[in-house]
Design an enzyme around this catalytic site. Structure first.
Site, PDB file in Angstrom:
ATOM      1  N   SER A  86       0.852  -1.048  -0.050  1.00 52.43           N
ATOM      2  CA  SER A  86      -0.066  -0.149  -0.123  1.00 52.43           C
ATOM      3  C   SER A  86       0.817   1.285   0.035  1.00 52.43           C
ATOM      4  CB  SER A  86      -0.646  -0.106   1.402  1.00 52.43           C
ATOM      5  OG  SER A  86      -1.665   0.952   1.237  1.00 52.43           O
ATOM      6  N   LYS A 120      -2.456   9.901  -8.650  1.00 51.07           N
ATOM      7  CA  LYS A 120      -2.962   8.671  -7.566  1.00 51.07           C
ATOM      8  C   LYS A 120      -4.149   8.368  -8.596  1.00 51.07           C
ATOM      9  CE  LYS A 120      -3.348   6.273  -3.585  1.00 51.07           C
ATOM     10  NZ  LYS A 120      -4.818   5.853  -3.614  1.00 51.07           N
ATOM     11  N   GLU A 178      -3.360   0.236 -12.275  1.00 53.16           N
ATOM     12  CA  GLU A 178      -4.984   0.356 -11.986  1.00 53.16           C
ATOM     13  C   GLU A 178      -5.826   0.301 -13.168  1.00 53.16           C
ATOM     14  OE1 GLU A 178      -3.970   1.181  -8.852  1.00 53.16           O
ATOM     15  OE2 GLU A 178      -5.943   1.796  -7.904  1.00 53.16           O
TER      16      GLU A 178
HETATM   17  S1  IVH Z   1       2.504   2.597  -6.673  1.00 45.62           S
HETATM   18  C1  IVH Z   1       4.399   0.178  -3.663  1.00 45.62           C
HETATM   19  N1  IVH Z   1       1.341   4.441  -8.240  1.00 45.62           N
HETATM   20  O1  IVH Z   1      -2.865   3.309  -4.508  1.00 45.62           O
HETATM   21  C2  IVH Z   1       3.661   1.003  -4.112  1.00 45.62           C
HETATM   22  N2  IVH Z   1      -0.090   3.197  -6.627  1.00 45.62           N
HETATM   23  O2  IVH Z   1      -2.633   3.093  -1.557  1.00 45.62           O
HETATM   24  C3  IVH Z   1       2.763   0.489  -5.202  1.00 45.62           C
HETATM   25  N3  IVH Z   1      -2.510   3.578  -7.005  1.00 45.62           N
HETATM   26  O3  IVH Z   1      -3.163  -0.034  -4.279  1.00 45.62           O
HETATM   27  C4  IVH Z   1       1.707   1.363  -5.602  1.00 45.62           C
HETATM   28  N4  IVH Z   1      -2.154   5.276  -8.365  1.00 45.62           N
HETATM   29  O4  IVH Z   1      -3.047   0.557  -6.950  1.00 45.62           O
HETATM   30  C5  IVH Z   1       1.191   3.708  -7.217  1.00 45.62           C
HETATM   31  N5  IVH Z   1       0.373   6.083  -9.428  1.00 45.62           N
HETATM   32  C6  IVH Z   1       0.324   5.137  -8.474  1.00 45.62           C
HETATM   33  C7  IVH Z   1      -1.082   4.982  -7.919  1.00 45.62           C
HETATM   34  C8  IVH Z   1      -1.220   3.787  -7.072  1.00 45.62           C
HETATM   35  C9  IVH Z   1      -3.209   4.659  -7.553  1.00 45.62           C
HETATM   36  C10 IVH Z   1      -3.007   2.637  -5.781  1.00 45.62           C
HETATM   37  C11 IVH Z   1      -2.434   1.471  -6.111  1.00 45.62           C
HETATM   38  C12 IVH Z   1      -2.436   0.818  -4.507  1.00 45.62           C
HETATM   39  C13 IVH Z   1      -2.766   1.904  -3.765  1.00 45.62           C
HETATM   40  C14 IVH Z   1      -1.747   2.239  -2.635  1.00 45.62           C
END
Ligand code: IVH
Length: 368
Positions: A86, A120, A178
């Site tokens: 997360s 995000k 995503e």
């Molecule tokens: S990186 C180890 N990049 O947010 C980190 N996550 O709270 C891996 N999410 O379930 C995640 N946009 O699916 C990353 N640009 C982005 C993102 C993103 C949405 C989601 C992701 C994860 C959640 C984490």
């Protein structure tokens, strides 16, 4: 010496754990949240604060020890080769500056730190496994360790390549990203559902989750889901590019969609500037976002920074404040339950919300 724990704190922690678990289930399993993002984040932040203060009260079943949701039983379960983590959240500029300071302290403060800034995305996290460039399996995040096998549904998403093309394709590659429903497609879907007398989805994220969790892939195929790759999972490959943004570029060369709004920032102030600019741009974007993500761009630095239980130290989500609107209370009706209990229900004047008439507060976004 651990702090002695007042009984009121123990009671509050038990209550928070139960409430958060129940809301997570509503969100992830039932696609029917009743709390807004901010309300959920506040509960979670309170839990983390108390557990930080009284670490002896952290139990294995606490929602803080879990990354996502319990998988649904109808789908086959898949254990992730490397856990799907997360992100920690920041809500203020000060929290972002503190994140940067922590990184500077852990690395040597004189080292240059470059950040990748990304939207995000407010969708559903998935892991795509490619063997010799062929899409073999796709899974939801589930609890971070074990997800649901949604391979058949993922194969219906036109944007996701079934076969990667180009040079240097790894023997085994996990792409994380995503799945989302573009805003326009969400509006069309809800109009169609309403016309058919079915319950519309609360927001695009829930619509994407609901569409992806269909046991019949034919239904998923009718929903114009889209995908952006945003990170790397497990990989069998020695020659990785040395930066996150270069990996994204490599993904794009292999035919995977990546978000065009990603940028590199050389200072934390530039990250904050990116946040402001994207907040302005947000209504014009074709997809829903609920903040931005800053990631240390160098993979070598990422490795040195490592992880804490549920999230990497090298990344943070800087969330947008909850959108608020005001409306008029038109009436209060009393519903009589089976046991005779009376529940007051407010009738509110609909307000325009993200282009859709809605009754506030809308529940929304991603809890993760
Ligand atoms: S990186 C180890 N990049 O947010 C980190 N996550 O709270 C891996 N999410 O379930 C995640 N946009 O699916 C990353 N640009 C982005 C993102 C993103 C949405 C989601 C992701 C994860 C959640 C984490």
């Amino acid at each position: 010496m651990p702090n002695s724990v007042p009984a009121s704190i123990k009671r509050r922690l038990t209550q928070l754990k139960q409430e958060i678990s129940a809301h997570r289930d509503r969100y992830y399993l039932l696609d029917d949240p009743i709390l807004s993002d901010t309300e959920f984040d506040q509960l979670f932040a309170e839990l983390l604060r108390l557990e930080n203060q009284y670490p002896q009260l952290v139990t294995a079943d606490s929602p803080s020890q879990r990354v996502g949701a319990t998988p649904l039983s109808q789908f086959q379960l898949l254990t992730h080769v490397s856990p799907m983590l997360s992100l920690d959240n920041a809500f203020t500029k000060e929290e972002v500056l503190a994140f940067n300071r922590r990184i500077q302290e852990r690395l040597k403060s004189q080292e240059t730190i470059e950040y990748a800034c990304e939207p995000k995305l407010d969708g559903v996290a998935v892991n795509l496994s490619y063997v010799q460039g062929t899409l073999q399996r796709a899974a939801t995040r589930g609890d971070g360790q074990v997800g649901e096998d949604i391979t058949l549904n993922i194969r219906t998403i036109q944007q996701i390549p079934l076969q990667l093309h180009g040079k240097n394709i790894p023997k085994y590659l996990e792409v994380r990203g995503e799945v989302y429903l573009p805003k326009k497609a969400f509006q069309r879907l809800n109009r169609r559902l309403s016309a058919a007398g079915e319950k519309p989805f609360v927001n695009p994220r829930n619509a994407a989750a609901g569409s992806l969790r269909q046991l019949d892939p034919k239904i998923t195929a009718q929903r114009p889901l889209a995908f952006f790759a945003h990170s790397l999972g497990a990989i069998k490959e020695e020659n990785l590019p040395p930066q996150h943004t270069l990996i994204l570029q490599q993904f794009a060369k292999w035919g995977l969609p990546v978000c065009p709004q990603t940028q590199v920032a050389h200072t934390i102030e530039a990250c904050l500037h990116y946040y402001q600019a994207l907040a302005q741009e947000r209504p014009n974007l074709p997809y829903e976002i609920d903040g931005v993500v800053y990631k240390v761009n160098s993979l070598a630095q990422q490795q040195r920074l490592g992880f804490i239980s549920r999230a990497p130290r090298w990344a943070i989500a800087h969330k947008f404040p909850a959108e608020e609107a005001t409306t008029r209370l038109l009436a209060i009706h009393f519903q009589v339950g089976r046991t005779g209990a009376l529940t007051p229900v407010a009738r509110l004047e609909p307000v325009l919300w993200g282009g859709l008439p809605s009754v506030i507060p809308p529940c929304g976004g991603c809890h993760s």
